[in-house]
Motif scaffolding. Structure first.
Motif: not given
Length: 75
Positions: A37-39, A43-44
């Motif tokens: 999860e990237s803010s 997400f990926w």
């Protein structure tokens, strides 16, 4: 018929989960499925779909085996 589908679905989830677990435990990239999860971008997720393909194939064979065994015992 319902039991055959249920046996197939359970076998799919068990086999796929087992393969993914083995991939994470032994760090086998071809069997892992990771979720990051990237803010900034949301997400990926990345990973291999091979455990799911193996699960589908085994689900088919286990379902057919169960159906044939059930028909053989009904005679």
């Amino acid at each position: 018929m319902f039991k055959t589908v249920l046996v197939g679905l359970i076998s799919f989830f068990l086999i796929s989960g087992l393969l993914i677990g083995i991939g994470h435990l032994f760090h086998i990239d071809i069997l892992t499925f990771t979720f990051y999860e990237s803010s900034s971008t949301g997400f990926w997720a990345e990973g291999s779909v091979i455990p799911f393909i193996i699960g589908l194939i085994s689900c088919y064979f286990i379902g057919n085996y169960y159906e044939k065994r059930k028909q053989g015992s009904a005679k």
